[in-house]
Design a protein around this motif. Structure first.
Motif: not given
Length: 734
Positions: A456-458, A462-465, A473-475
């Motif tokens: 739910a968080q990630r 959006l990634p900073a890079g 992939l996120v989880a």
């Protein structure tokens, strides 16, 4: 290769015929408004709405164009009123009505635009059953033979001396060539009469559709002996055949926008004509003339086409091309049970009509023609101001993924085996032409899965890079809600490590997708009141069930629901409810106070009443099971539109969102033939939410399907090569 199961973003809650529903849910007029009935409830229910996944409350009146991107792309700001995100009461009411219709198996409130049969594309195996014909007059069809007529070089350019018109009458020499066990025939058009000497000369007509397919070199030549050209007999009335032809032509025209046909840029500032080839691939080839040219669309004397004959060799239907689209036998509206169609009059209302309101169908001249309903949603107020409740993005906005449009012609997703069993999808692998036919039914009401199993968080960060967030992939999940950036190299789509697509820095913004300036963040709460007037115990119980789903279940609200947006939780905070008898006593005594009531006990009792009604009906039990499944989601399966796996992607890596789109390839693969039937493991129908069918799978481009024992069949390199090109690509603009 790994097997990748997934959930299609939408599924269906079945809608059963209403003939045998328990008494409180049957059709009937609403209660009269001249009094409050003694045993019915009136009052106010206070509800808290909690945002679980980002909520898109967009303002269509303040859209603007981005600083970069194609024409037609729009950026939507968040809708704000008095410094807080604005949730329209009509949106809440629409969400509740849809859910109430489903759980009570009410009539459809709206069911428009489904009166005409849909069209579908026949596969190449259909072509050998067609015969070439020429229309010699109304109901007069002459059968011809057809052989290839060389017209183009390998680049699609006309050969010298071959600028033939469609239906042009010509003389030709037939040349027979043997190739192994097959016999190919081609036509040569002699430049001078001398070349006819000593050869078989025939007269006929040029059948020309243009360079509509990649590597197309041949058109066709229709010829036959006049003495043997007896008119074919008709299996149906000529006007019925003409009507079917007109519907088929309409389906071709409706499948393409004016922009696709008449606004294709050539790259040098010029707009291409519809019949002009400007490059390789879909959209770059010429369009067939029957799609845009009225002279080719009318079934008139001289028309060249193809006929399907029945077993008695009588003409059943006519088609403009050899591998055509076709029209299903019945329209979707014919598959909807009469008891589920919108109420035709005041006395035929279902529970949702009686509670939420009703308007007579268009064209009905009756009185009364509408009913206001007995439920009203008050203003929804946000507990937080816009600075806290809204996450904002740049002025150009965040480009969202392309949302799929409804495709009811994909009957494997929309059609049930019968109207009495809408919970049973059509059988896997049945012939496409057998999907929409008499005796079938519709699956029911479209609903959107809650996207369970996300971090739910990630997931929503959006990634900073500078990497493309859609390719990471996120989880175990990809950010399906974003549109991937454009490929860095079209000819080499994957990165060197074969773990994701090699995308550059350019965002994809065009007329296919939209961008948003912000969303309402998870955890934000809204409060609103529901005023009910003279509702019975069953109506109150069904409403209370929807307002307090079990823990971990969510309603869906707002835009972007297929992408995971808009999962919200509803909870009753407080209520003031009284029966009509209480109001009668109050007005008789004029005491100034209604008696105190235990609102929790009232709502619990009403829910138990509705639970008992559901338990008494097998149909309602199935409906409730499927509603609970979709509002809970499936934590171990990702939710995304169908797609095909890039063959060279790493074996242990799930297929990421494809920057090129190409969703059509999954549906093409799903119809992949094997002999006279569909390949084993393909022809999948959309599984029921709580059924025992396996989930849909991301197809592998060269996968031959699994055999009945469950193993993977051997690869056929020729077929896999054909599939990698894509059947739709090879069909071009036909």
């Amino acid at each position: 290769m790994m097997a990748e199961g997934f959930l299609n973003p939408y599924t269906f809650v079945p809608a059963f015929p209403r003939d045998e529903l328990p008494e409180p849910l049957r059709d009937g007029p609403p209660p009269s408004r001249d009094l409050l009935h003694q045993e019915r409830w009136s009052g106010r229910i206070h509800v808290r709405l909690t945002v679980a996944t980002p909520l898109l409350l967009l303002d269509p009146n303040r859209t603007h164009s981005p600083s970069e991107g194609a024409d037609g792309h729009e950026v939507y700001p968040v809708r704000v009123r008095e410094g807080r995100p604005y949730l329209a009461p009509t949106a809440v009411k629409g969400m509740l009505r849809s859910a109430f219709e489903a759980v009570t198996n009410s009539r459809f409130g709206v069911f428009d635009g489904h009166q005409e049969p849909l069209a579908f594309r026949r596969d190449a195996g259909f072509a050998p059953g067609l015969v070439p014909v020429r229309v010699a007059g109304d109901g007069v069809l002459e059968q011809y033979r057809a052989v290839p007529l060389e017209m183009y070089d390998k680049h699609g350019k006309l050969l010298p001396g071959r600028s033939l018109r469609h239906m042009q009458q010509i003389r030709a020499v037939i040349v027979r060539k043997d190739k192994g066990r097959t016999e190919a025939m081609e036509v040569r058009v002699p430049k001078s009469a001398k070349k006819f000497e000593g050869k078989r000369v025939v007269e006929g007509f040029a059948y020309v559709t243009g360079p509509t397919i990649e590597k197309k070199r041949f058109e066709r030549f229709f010829y036959g002996d006049p003495e043997q050209r007896a008119p074919l007999k008709l299996a149906r009335d000529w006007q019925d055949i003409v009507d079917d032809w007109d519907r088929l032509i309409d389906s071709y025209k409706n499948a393409h926008s004016n922009e696709e046909l008449y606004q294709r840029p050539t790259g040098n500032g010029r707009v291409a004509a519809p019949g002009e080839r400007i490059g390789e691939g879909p959209g770059q080839l010429a369009w067939s003339p029957h799609i845009y040219d009225p002279a080719h669309q009318a079934l008139r004397s001289g028309t060249l086409c193809y006929a399907r004959l029945n077993k008695e060799r009588k003409v059943e239907r006519l088609y403009p091309v050899l591998v055509p689209r076709d029209v299903y036998a019945v329209a979707p509206a014919e598959l909807l049970h009469s008891s589920l169609r919108p109420a035709s009059c005041y006395t035929k209302m279902s529970p949702a009509d009686r509670l939420f309101g009703w308007v007579a169908p268009a064209g009905r001249n009756m009185r009364p023609s509408s009913y206001r309903g007995r439920l009203r949603i008050g203003p929804a107020t946000c507990a937080d101001d816009a600075g806290t409740a809204i996450r904002r993005f740049s002025a150009d906005g965040l480009p969202l993924a392309v949302l799929g449009t409804p495709k009811p012609q994909q009957g494997r997703f929309y059609v049930a085996r019968s109207a009495t069993h809408p919970d049973k999808p059509v059988e896997d692998r049945i012939a496409k032409a057998e999907i929409y036919r008499p005796g079938r039914g519709l699956r029911g009401r479209k609903v959107y899965w809650h996207h369970a199993g996300l971090d739910a968080q990630r997931h929503w960060q959006l990634p900073a890079g500078g990497s493309d967030p859609t390719q990471v992939l996120v989880a175990g999940r990809y950010r399906e809600y974003l549109r991937p950036r454009a490929l860095a190299n079209e000819s080499a789509p994957l990165a060197r490590n074969k773990a994701h697509f090699d995308t550059g820095d350019a965002e994809q913004r065009d007329s296919q997708n939209r961008s948003i300036e912000g969303w309402v963040v998870p955890g934000t709460t809204f409060e609103f009141a529901i005023d009910v007037h003279d509702v019975d115990e069953c109506e109150l119980g069904a409403l209370a069930w929807l307002l307090n789903l079990p823990a971990g279940h969510f309603q869906r609200l707002g835009f972007g629901r297929p992408l995971g947006f808009g999962s919200v939780r509803l909870d009753v905070e407080h209520a003031e409810l009284h029966k009509g008898a209480d109001y009668s006593a109050y007005y008789r005594t004029l005491s100034g106070n209604l008696p105190e009531s235990d609102w929790r006990s009232i709502i619990d009792a009403a829910r138990k009443t509705f639970d008992a009604i559901v338990e008494s009906s097998p149909a309602l039990k199935i409906i409730r099971q499927d509603i609970l499944a979709t509002t809970r989601g499936v934590s171990h399966l990702p939710v995304h539109y169908p797609r095909v796996r890039e063959e060279s992607l790493g074996k242990a890596i799930p297929m990421p969102p494809d920057p090129r789109g190409l969703q059509y390839k999954w549906f093409t693969a799903n119809e992949q033939p094997s002999g006279k039937s569909i390949m084993y493991g393909r022809g999948r129908s959309l599984p029921r939410p709580t059924g025992d069918q396996p989930p849909l799978e991301v197809y592998i481009s060269d996968d031959k399907g699994a055999d009945p024992a469950g193993s993977t069949r051997g690869r056929n390199r020729q077929q896999s090569g054909n599939f990698r090109q894509g059947r739709e690509r090879r069909r071009g603009n036909r």
